[in-house]
Design an enzyme around this catalytic site. Structure first.
Site, short mmCIF file in Angstrom:
data_model
loop_
_atom_site.label_atom_id
_atom_site.label_comp_id
_atom_site.label_asym_id
_atom_site.label_seq_id
_atom_site.Cartn_x
_atom_site.Cartn_y
_atom_site.Cartn_z
N ARG A 1 16.48 15.85 21.87
CA ARG A 1 16.68 15.85 20.45
C ARG A 1 15.36 16.33 19.88
O ARG A 1 13.97 16.03 20.35
CB ARG A 1 16.65 14.01 20.14
N THR B 1 13.43 16.09 13.35
CA THR B 1 14.97 16.21 12.87
C THR B 1 15.87 15.12 13.25
O THR B 1 16.84 14.82 12.75
CB THR B 1 15.37 17.38 12.75
N ASP C 1 12.94 4.47 25.56
CA ASP C 1 13.12 5.79 25.72
C ASP C 1 13.71 5.86 27.18
O ASP C 1 12.99 5.74 28.05
CB ASP C 1 11.89 6.70 25.79
N ASP D 1 12.22 8.55 29.85
CA ASP D 1 11.00 8.35 30.18
C ASP D 1 11.07 7.01 31.22
O ASP D 1 10.28 6.98 32.21
CB ASP D 1 10.05 8.11 29.03
C1 PRP Z 1 18.25 10.73 24.48
C2 PRP Z 1 19.44 10.00 25.22
C3 PRP Z 1 20.57 10.78 24.52
C4 PRP Z 1 20.01 11.08 23.09
C5 PRP Z 1 20.70 9.87 22.23
O1 PRP Z 1 17.70 11.75 25.31
O2 PRP Z 1 19.07 10.01 26.70
O3 PRP Z 1 20.71 12.01 25.11
O4 PRP Z 1 18.55 10.81 23.26
O5 PRP Z 1 20.10 10.15 20.71
P1 PRP Z 1 21.23 10.67 19.93
O6 PRP Z 1 22.49 9.84 19.92
O7 PRP Z 1 20.44 10.40 18.64
O8 PRP Z 1 21.48 12.13 19.98
P2 PRP Z 1 16.58 12.70 24.74
O9 PRP Z 1 16.58 13.60 23.69
O10 PRP Z 1 15.37 11.55 24.23
O11 PRP Z 1 16.17 13.48 25.98
P3 PRP Z 1 15.94 12.99 27.49
O12 PRP Z 1 17.03 12.45 28.19
O13 PRP Z 1 15.45 14.22 28.18
O14 PRP Z 1 14.64 12.01 27.71
N1 URA Z 2 17.45 7.64 23.26
C1 URA Z 2 16.54 6.95 23.57
O1 URA Z 2 16.22 7.22 25.12
N2 URA Z 2 16.42 5.96 23.15
C2 URA Z 2 16.68 5.33 22.23
O2 URA Z 2 16.56 4.23 21.57
C3 URA Z 2 17.25 6.46 21.32
C4 URA Z 2 17.50 7.62 21.69
#
Ligand code: PRP
Ligand code: URA
Length: 207
Positions: free
Chosen positions: A101, A105, A197, A200
């Site tokens: 993400r 945005t 998160d 993380d």
């Molecule tokens: C997180 C999560 C989803 C997304 C959800 O990933 O694992 O993929 O956000 O958010 P959305 O429904 O608003 O799209 P992130 O982009 O943080 O990446 P990561 O898994 O690499 O930490």
């Molecule tokens: N991605 C995450 O990892 N946590 C949230 O709460 C939303 C998006």
């Protein structure tokens, strides 16, 4: 279709995952355990084909999976759910879709895809712990449909009402399985109360 899976062990796991004091090793293990419970429910729709099986005493009816199973984690955090699925279906193929993400945005940016062939004849399980705005899941599923997937199920641990609405609107044919639908997403697009998160916390990165 939205299914909120209700099982006492899943509620306990979700509590461990929500707890900010949970260290990443226990978080990762608990996420995998929770994924197994979700997988068990989500895979009820799997189709079987009959075959005879010879026990040490006689021949009786047995069953094999009629179609291939493909599990597609949305990187990174979705990786934490894969074990929960493949412990039941070790022959499953695993595809990977990278979605990050944009911090400002909140729109998903796709950075990687490696998907097995034969999607048109497979049960495809797209897995990600979090369904927040729904942008990442909707984009990942659109990608898989362009490659021929017709039978897709989305499995997450924590969903926000906004994410459920967005995913249903974009892909009304895709059932959603989750452990909970939380209250809302906040101004940073984090799910509240949520678990923070997920990427993380699974991998021990971040602050
Ligand atoms: C997180 C999560 C989803 C997304 C959800 O990933 O694992 O993929 O956000 O958010 P959305 O429904 O608003 O799209 P992130 O982009 O943080 O990446 P990561 O898994 O690499 O930490
Ligand atoms: N991605 C995450 O990892 N946590 C949230 O709460 C939303 C998006």
């Amino acid at each position: 279709m939205l299914t909120v899976v209700d099982h006492p062990l899943l509620r306990r796991d979700l509590t461990i995952l929500r707890d900010k004091a949970t260290p990443h090793g226990l978080f990762r293990k608990t996420l995998s355990d929770a994924a197994a419970i979700l997988a068990y429910e989500a895979m009820r729709g799997i189709v079987l084909k009959k075959r005879p099986v010879e026990t040490p005493l006689e021949v009786t009816d047995g069953y094999d999976l009629a179609e291939e199973v493909v599990v597609v984690p949305i990187l990174r955090a979705g990786l934490g759910l894969v074990d929960g699925f493949v412990r039941f279906v070790p022959e499953a193929r695993i595809g990977h879709i990278g979605m990050q993400r944009d911090e400002a945005t909140h729109q998903p940016i796709d950075y990687y895809a490696n998907i097995p062939g034969g999607l048109d004849a497979a049960h495809v399980y797209v897995v990600d712990p979090m369904l927040a705005t729904g942008g990442s899941a909707s984009a990942a599923i659109a990608h898989l449909k362009r490659l021929g997937a017709t039978n897709v199920v989305f499995v997450c641990l924590v969903a926000a009402p906004e994410g459920v609405r967005t995913l249903h609107a974009a892909h009304p044919d895709v059932p959603i399985f989750t452990a909970t639908v939380d209250r809302e997403i906040d101004e940073n697009a984090y799910i509240r109360p949520g678990l923070g998160d997920a990427g993380d916390r699974t991998f021990g990165t971040g602050k």
